[in-house]
Design an enzyme around this catalytic site. Structure first.
Site, PDB file in Angstrom:
ATOM      1  CE  LYS A 221      -1.078   6.151   7.466  1.00  0.00           C
ATOM      2  NZ  LYS A 221      -0.701   5.468   6.232  1.00  0.00           N
TER       3      LYS A 221
ATOM      4  CG  ASP B  84       5.515   3.875   1.772  1.00  0.00           C
ATOM      5  OD1 ASP B  84       5.516   4.534   2.838  1.00  0.00           O
ATOM      6  OD2 ASP B  84       4.504   3.759   1.051  1.00  0.00           O
TER       7      ASP B  84
ATOM      8  CG  PHE C  54      -1.836   1.241   1.187  1.00  0.00           C
ATOM      9  CD1 PHE C  54      -3.006   1.213   0.435  1.00  0.00           C
ATOM     10  CD2 PHE C  54      -1.495   2.413   1.849  1.00  0.00           C
ATOM     11  CE1 PHE C  54      -3.826   2.343   0.366  1.00  0.00           C
ATOM     12  CE2 PHE C  54      -2.310   3.534   1.784  1.00  0.00           C
ATOM     13  CZ  PHE C  54      -3.477   3.493   1.040  1.00  0.00           C
TER      14      PHE C  54
HETATM   15  C1  LIG Z   1      -0.928   5.687   4.807  1.00  0.00           C
HETATM   16  C2  LIG Z   1       0.129   5.234   3.894  1.00  0.00           C
HETATM   17  C3  LIG Z   1       0.350   5.895   2.670  1.00  0.00           C
HETATM   18  C4  LIG Z   1      -0.535   7.009   2.178  1.00  0.00           C
HETATM   19  O1  LIG Z   1      -0.491   8.125   3.019  1.00  0.00           O
HETATM   20  P1  LIG Z   1      -1.652   9.222   2.899  1.00  0.00           P
HETATM   21  O2  LIG Z   1      -1.200  10.301   3.830  1.00  0.00           O
HETATM   22  O3  LIG Z   1      -2.920   8.554   3.314  1.00  0.00           O
HETATM   23  O4  LIG Z   1      -1.699   9.678   1.503  1.00  0.00           O
HETATM   24  C5  LIG Z   1       1.395   5.464   1.892  1.00  0.00           C
HETATM   25  N1  LIG Z   1       2.181   4.447   2.276  1.00  0.00           N
HETATM   26  C6  LIG Z   1       2.002   3.788   3.450  1.00  0.00           C
HETATM   27  C7  LIG Z   1       2.919   2.678   3.822  1.00  0.00           C
HETATM   28  C8  LIG Z   1       0.959   4.156   4.287  1.00  0.00           C
HETATM   29  O5  LIG Z   1       0.752   3.489   5.420  1.00  0.00           O
END
Ligand SMILES: *Cc1c(COP(=O)(O)O)cnc(C)c1O
Length: 424
Positions: free
Chosen positions: A278, A249, A164
């Protein structure tokens, strides 16, 4: 109650009066207004929340909850942290927004701080965004700039099954889940998903036609699934040999979530880029792309990327304050200890079949497909938790969660599981 919880800043904000008007709206009143005004993409919200302090939040009907989700790994210091709140308010009262035609002290200091925390080598750089998906969009564009391979263009990007990376088109192309992707095809081209955690599959996929490999050290949305030991190291070897970028990420796993600044920091590798968001702003929206070393850091040149809000004085002040508080209150040590405490306790709960994660990013599997019902029963019992899968529960509480607070949940969990099973 801890000191933090006692120092809630305001009981009722002026904004709530603007929203509510005269009279008192119940949770049901608000939800009726919600469903006739908000797009249905999130379904029906579970509760209408009006106030938070430390690890506690309250809904519009006055019910109290222990927040074990922290806005999905966002509220690193809980709600209404006094220091972060006052830094944000005073920054806003001093200088709120400029534009990226200008810079500001907090923007520069935050970039320096992130480079130091991520132990980035000389020549490393930062690009600020407003969210995780935007940080990954920037990384996607960075990858596109790594386009010249020895045998021609590098057109392929590798991501993992279960990945994700966000909901905007580039990040969505990196995201694996079919239900998120299919309605919006065609995706930006070139992304391939390979089996999770399979080093052989990675070796087979990566050659000089690959621009980048995107990895989450722990897949959060897939149910808190850590990469196997040695995978990041192997990925570094494979990408270096092929001239592909290794992009991590850490939007969910970064900023102390696992008890380390970066979940990848013990892997013994230097990635080419890391994305953050986050927890970075302690609840204020901000994301970042950190590029490692001068070569990767100069792939995007003047005019090739930009943002209006990204890196604004308030967001960068919020992040600077959050990082300062995390360091000064020695929060990461506590994250490691409390996380271990919770995982050990969970492993002994009847009906829990597997416990995963690191620090305060915790996933556990149940012996039946009752996770959504467990979330509902949890709310009724005063706990905010999350189900990323039909039999998986995720906890990503504020990093300041105490053992005593965790005990409240652990003590209530058997009854919550029982209620959920009876509701099925
Ligand atoms: C939440 C998340 C995203 C997306 O972040 P948003 O601020 O919702 O756009 C991308 N990568 C990971 C691993 C995430 O947990």
């Amino acid at each position: 109650m801890s000191n933090l919880e006692q120092s809630a800043v305001v009981e009722q904000s002026p904004a709530r009066e603007l929203a509510e008007g005269p009279g008192h709206a119940t949770g049901a009143d608000w939800l009726a207004r919600y469903s006739s005004s908000l797009m249905g993409v999130f379904g029906t919200p579970q509760r209408v929340l009006v106030r938070g302090a430390g690890c506690l939040v309250w809904d519009a009907d006055g019910k109290e909850y222990l927040d074990l989700l922290g806005g999905i790994a966002v509220n690193a210091l809980g709600h209404a942290h006094p220091f972060v709140t006052s830094v944000i308010a005073s920054q806003l009262a001093t200088l709120g927004h400029v534009s990226n035609f200008f810079t500001s002290p907090t923007q520069i200091a935050l970039a320096e701080k992130l480079l130091a925390l991520s132990k980035a080598p000389a020549g490393s750089k930062v690009f600020f965004t407003n969210s995780g998906t935007e940080a990954n969009e920037a990384a996607f564009k960075l990858a596109r700039r790594n386009s010249d391979g020895p045998g021609g263009a590098r057109t392929r990007i590798i991501a993992l099954e279960g990945a994700f990376h966000g909901r905007t088109m580039g990040a969505l192309a990196l995201t694996a889940k079919e239900a998120y992707r299919a309605p919006f095809e065609p995706m930006p081209g070139g992304v391939e998903h390979i089996p999770f955690g399979d080093i052989e599959a990675l070796r087979n996929a990566v050659d000089h036609t690959v621009a980048a490999v995107f990895l989450e050290p722990i897949q959060g949305e897939a149910g808190v699934r850590p990469l196997p030991a040695g995978y990041l190291k192997a990925a570094r070897e494979v990408t270096s040999a092929a001239g592909a970028l290794l992009i991590l990420d850490e939007v969910q796993t970064g900023i102390g979530r696992t008890g380390k600044w970066l979940a990848s920091e013990d892997a013994g590798i230097v990635p080419d880029a890391v994305t953050l968001a986050k927890g970075l702003g302690g609840g204020f929206p901000i994301g970042a792309l950190v590029t490692f070393g001068p070569e990767t850091s100069s792939l995007l040149t003047a005019g090739q990327h930009g943002t209006t809000f990204g890196g604004n004085p308030v967001a960068t002040a919020a992040a600077l304050a959050t990082l300062h508080a995390l360091e000064n209150q020695h929060v990461l040590e506590s994250v490691r200890a409390v996380g271990q405490y919770i995982r050990s306790a969970l492993a002994a709960v009847d009906g829990v079949t597997e416990v995963r994660g690191e620090g305060l990013l915790i996933g556990f599997d149940l012996d039946a497909d009752v996770a959504p019902a467990v979330v509902t029963a949890g709310l009724d019992a005063g706990f905010i938790i999350n189900s990323p899968g039909p039999r998986t529960i995720r906890l990503a509480p504020p990093l300041i969660l105490t053992e005593e607070q965790a005990d409240r949940f652990l003590a209530a969990l058997p009854a919550i599981l029982q209620t959920a099973k009876e509701a099925q």
